[in-house]
Design a protein around this motif. Structure first.
Motif, short mmCIF file in Angstrom:
data_model
loop_
_atom_site.label_atom_id
_atom_site.label_comp_id
_atom_site.label_asym_id
_atom_site.label_seq_id
_atom_site.Cartn_x
_atom_site.Cartn_y
_atom_site.Cartn_z
N ASN A 286 12.13 1.90 14.34
CA ASN A 286 12.29 0.80 15.31
C ASN A 286 13.70 0.23 15.27
N SER A 287 14.25 0.12 14.06
CA SER A 287 15.61 -0.42 13.93
C SER A 287 16.63 0.51 14.59
N ILE A 288 16.44 1.82 14.41
CA ILE A 288 17.37 2.79 15.01
C ILE A 288 17.29 2.72 16.53
N VAL B 145 24.68 10.54 27.48
CA VAL B 145 24.02 11.21 26.36
C VAL B 145 23.31 10.19 25.47
N SER B 146 23.91 9.00 25.32
CA SER B 146 23.27 7.94 24.53
C SER B 146 21.94 7.52 25.15
N ILE B 147 21.91 7.48 26.48
CA ILE B 147 20.65 7.14 27.16
C ILE B 147 19.60 8.20 26.87
N VAL B 148 20.02 9.47 26.87
CA VAL B 148 19.08 10.56 26.58
C VAL B 148 18.51 10.44 25.18
N ILE B 149 19.38 10.19 24.18
CA ILE B 149 18.86 10.13 22.80
C ILE B 149 18.03 8.87 22.58
N PHE B 150 18.28 7.82 23.37
CA PHE B 150 17.43 6.63 23.28
C PHE B 150 15.98 6.99 23.62
N PHE B 151 15.82 7.75 24.71
CA PHE B 151 14.47 8.15 25.11
C PHE B 151 13.95 9.31 24.26
N ALA B 152 14.87 10.09 23.68
CA ALA B 152 14.44 11.22 22.85
C ALA B 152 13.93 10.77 21.48
N LYS B 153 14.36 9.57 21.05
CA LYS B 153 13.90 9.04 19.77
C LYS B 153 12.38 8.88 19.80
N GLU B 154 11.72 9.55 18.90
CA GLU B 154 10.26 9.52 18.77
C GLU B 154 9.57 10.07 20.02
N ALA B 155 10.31 10.95 20.78
CA ALA B 155 9.69 11.57 21.96
C ALA B 155 8.62 12.56 21.53
N LYS C 129 13.67 18.09 19.62
CA LYS C 129 14.55 19.06 19.00
C LYS C 129 16.02 18.77 19.29
N LEU C 130 16.30 18.26 20.50
CA LEU C 130 17.68 17.97 20.90
C LEU C 130 18.21 16.65 20.34
N TYR C 131 17.32 15.78 19.87
CA TYR C 131 17.69 14.41 19.49
C TYR C 131 18.85 14.37 18.50
N PHE C 132 18.74 15.00 17.36
CA PHE C 132 19.76 14.86 16.32
C PHE C 132 21.08 15.55 16.68
N PRO C 133 21.04 16.80 17.25
CA PRO C 133 22.31 17.41 17.66
C PRO C 133 23.05 16.56 18.69
N LEU C 134 22.30 15.95 19.63
CA LEU C 134 22.94 15.09 20.62
C LEU C 134 23.52 13.83 19.97
N PHE C 135 22.84 13.33 18.93
CA PHE C 135 23.34 12.15 18.22
C PHE C 135 24.68 12.47 17.55
N ILE C 136 24.77 13.67 16.98
CA ILE C 136 26.04 14.10 16.38
C ILE C 136 27.12 14.20 17.45
N ALA C 137 26.72 14.77 18.61
CA ALA C 137 27.68 14.93 19.71
C ALA C 137 28.20 13.59 20.20
N VAL C 138 27.33 12.56 20.26
CA VAL C 138 27.75 11.22 20.69
C VAL C 138 28.85 10.68 19.78
N ASN C 139 28.71 10.88 18.49
CA ASN C 139 29.72 10.36 17.56
C ASN C 139 31.04 11.09 17.71
#
Length: 686
Positions: free
Chosen positions: A43-45, A90-100, A107-117
């Motif tokens: 939830n915090s993330i 991409v940040s919007i995508v990983i927001f919805f991908a979290k706990e999808a 599967k795409l959540y963490f690689p996209l998170f790395i890409a955002v940084n």
């Protein structure tokens, strides 16, 4: 509406940092969650991601408004804008991908998170390049700037003006970012001007060039240059730019082609490469250990660096009457770091002179009024780096001049009241024109000017009385003085016998002689101190380098000097402080005096105010008096001052004195907004 948009767009530099911090924080939480799965941070993330997306949208919105100013390089702007938009999407995508629940999104959540940084780093880099220049990360620091080998041969624009503009102006006026469509990267660009014309042209209603006007405006003024938040021009740099513009901003002239006063010449000299012995030694030596400095200080010796951070030290042994070879052995541990040694009026003699052999880096040696003779001086002549030698009041004879000739770097030689004859001095001076001989020649005295008298007292704090003597080397010169701080002249009291001072006094004295006029004023401040203290407690520890002898030093009746590393000052960086005094008994008080130091060039400023509180039990304090001072005016001189705070007479056992600091360097300082220092050495309660 346009005015509103422009101002909203100006918030972009503030808002743009928020998504960077928030999204990176969310990524750190994600990594932590993966290392320790038992921690439930989902939830915090997601909350952090949500705020990151919102702040990124706000940054994009203000950025698009700011883009309309057209002051930025188009290629860098394109990269920065579309990278920022991409990372937001991409940040919007990983927001919805979290706990999808959908496998693909999960599967795409963490690689996209790395890409955002990674995208954050790129967008930030290109944004910084637009603002500060593409070489911001790699360009040399101001401390690495190239010095001028010979300032008299320097081309004013190329060697003096251009480096100033490159360091302080070009980041906003270059081909990649041209505020006001003004480029300052070359002579041609400067003369072409911008939206407001040529910055070097004189503006009729201002009476001076536009650039001279802009740099002189208050920092808060929107037209001040460089703008607030940027590294500011120093007073020296402003003076040099004005000097160049006043001389018709000649682009090909050498410094010798332009008229210059003593102040400008001094600023120019500061630009010249320092190839002095001390400078070269400072670059090659490491600082001595703190343990050794403590050992030397424990012997009662005054030792302090040439300036803060310097590895070179000055040792003061004047008036010591128990010097021995063992003592010099202690100093010898770091003898290469000692460049100045004062042995005046000590028991130094021919027996001890062999100890000087270890101090091969001495550039200044003071042996005035010691028992050294021609025999012992042979060891001194081996100190090849000596530039200044004081032999005043010794038994040195003409024979020693042969050894002195071996000192090839010697520039100043003091020979008054020695056994060396005038003939020998004149012969030496002819053969060694680079050495100045300082000696009183009565035939030449009429060509000099009156100097201020010397004021001597055992102490400058008065418990009962203090005897003050005022002296001058020549009997045919009169001395006049005042005790109330007024300027003395020939109608003031003439000095004849020592003065007995029993109360606070501001002593000023001058010398006068018929046909000569009056000298500059010598002054000394004497402070009455009638109350003793049982103890002094500080609310916070001073900075490590400036702890002195602790709180007790505020009541030891020993004034600090203008050398702030003399061990007699308490120094605080970027903070106020207070000291609580326990008086020896309950008694009436009506004033507090605080001794402070100002040295703006070293980031040290006078206090801005004081709060006096009193107590009977040391626990419950009542505010008695508050006093605020006017802002300190622009000044570069080093000065000492007592601040006298008077209030209604009251009875107290404990007195708390709170001293207010300016905290940050003022806008007129060379480092506006940087942490300032507060130095206090003595607090007197009466």
């Amino acid at each position: 509406m346009t005015y509103l948009f422009i101002n909203i767009g100006n918030f972009h530099p503030v808002l743009v940092h928020m998504p960077i911090g928030i999204l990176m924080f969310a990524f750190v939480l994600e990594i932590y969650q993966r290392v320790k799965p038992a921690e439930n941070l989902g939830n915090s993330i997601k909350l952090a991601l949500g705020f990151g997306v919102l702040s990124a949208l706000a940054a994009i919105g203000t950025g698009l408004l700011l883009e309309e100013s057209g002051a930025y390089d188009e290629e860098l702007l394109f990269r920065h804008k579309w990278m920022a938009i991409s990372l937001t999407l991409v940040s919007i995508v990983i927001f919805f991908a979290k706990e999808a629940k959908k496998p693909l999104l999960a599967k795409l959540y963490f690689p996209l998170f790395i890409a955002v940084n990674i995208m954050l780093v790129l967008a930030g880099h290109w944004g910084g390049s637009m603002t500060h220049g593409e070489d911001f990360l790699t360009k040399a620091s101001s401390s690495d700037k190239k010095s001028i080998e010979n300032v008299d041969e320097a081309i004013v624009y190329r060697d003096i003006v251009r480096p100033i503009l490159d360091a302080k102006c070009v980041s906003c006026h270059n081909a990649k970012k041209a505020e006001g469509n003004l480029l300052m990267t070359s002579q041609m660009a400067l003369l072409a001007g911008g939206d407001t014309g040529n910055p070097l042209d004189s503006v009729l209603d201002l009476g001076k060039p536009l650039m001279a006007h802009r740099v002189a405006l208050p920092l808060e003024d929107e037209e001040h240059m460089p703008p607030k938040g940027k590294v500011q021009l120093t007073p020296n740099e402003i003076a040099l730019l004005n000097w160049w513009m006043e001389n018709k901003n000649c682009f090909e002239c050498k410094t010798t082609d332009l008229d210059r006063n003593k102040k400008i010449q001094a600023y120019l000299n500061d630009l010249e490469a320092d190839t002095s012995t001390r400078s070269l030694l400072a670059k090659s030596l490491e600082p001595p250990s703190a343990k050794w400095l403590a050992e030397v200080a424990a012997t009662g010796t005054s030792i302090y660096p040439l300036k803060e951070g310097s590895p070179l030290y000055i040792v003061y042994l004047a008036n010591k009457t128990a010097l021995s070879e063992a003592f010099f052995d202690v100093l010898g541990t770091y003898s290469e770091n000692i460049v100045e040694l004062n042995l005046g009026n000590s028991n130094f003699n021919d027996t001890l002179v062999s100890s000087l052999g270890a101090f091969e880096n001495l550039t200044k040696l003071q042996l005035q009024n010691t028992a050294i003779t021609d025999k012992g001086f042979q060891a001194v002549a081996k100190l090849d780096n000596l530039e200044s030698l004081n032999l005043y009041g010794t038994s040195i004879t003409d024979a020693a001049l042969e050894d002195i000739k071996a000192l090839s770097k010697l520039t100043d030689l003091y020979l008054w009241r020695t056994e060396i004859t005038d003939e020998a001095m004149r012969a030496y001076a002819v053969l060694n024109p680079s050495t100045t001989i300082h000696s009183i020649d009565m035939d030449m005295f009429s060509a000099t000017e009156l100097l201020p008298p010397t004021i001597v007292a055992a102490n400058y704090f008065i418990k009962d009385t203090v005897t003050v003597e005022i002296s001058y080397p020549f009997d045919d010169t009169a001395i006049y003085y005042t005790l109330d701080g007024s300027e003395p002249d020939t109608t003031s009291v003439r000095y004849s016998t020592p003065i007995i001072v029993s109360n606070t006094a501001n002593l000023k004295a001058v010398t006068a002689k018929e046909g000569w006029g009056i000298s500059e004023t010598a002054l000394a401040y004497f402070k009455k101190s009638t109350i003793d203290y049982n103890g002094i407690v500080l609310n916070k520890r001073p900075a490590e380098k400036f702890t002195g002898a602790g709180g007790g030093m505020l009541g030891d009746l020993q004034r600090g000097s203008t050398n702030f590393v003399d061990g007699k000052w308490l120094g605080y960086e970027g903070s106020h402080f207070n000291a609580t005094f326990e008086l020896d008994k309950v008694q009436e008080i009506s004033s507090v005096s605080v001794g402070a130091l100002s040295a703006p060039g070293s980031w040290i400023f006078f206090p801005t105010g004081f709060i006096i509180s009193v107590s009977q039990d040391g626990k419950r304090f009542t505010r008695l008096h508050k006093e605020s001072l006017r802002p300190q005016k622009p000044d570069s001189s080093i000065s000492l001052k007592f601040f006298d705070i008077e209030f209604v007479k009251t009875t107290a056992k404990y007195v708390r004195v709170e001293v207010k600091s300016i905290l940050k360097n003022p806008t007129w300082h060379q480092d506006p907004g940087g942490n300032s220092w507060l130095f206090v050495d003595e607090i007197v309660i009466n």
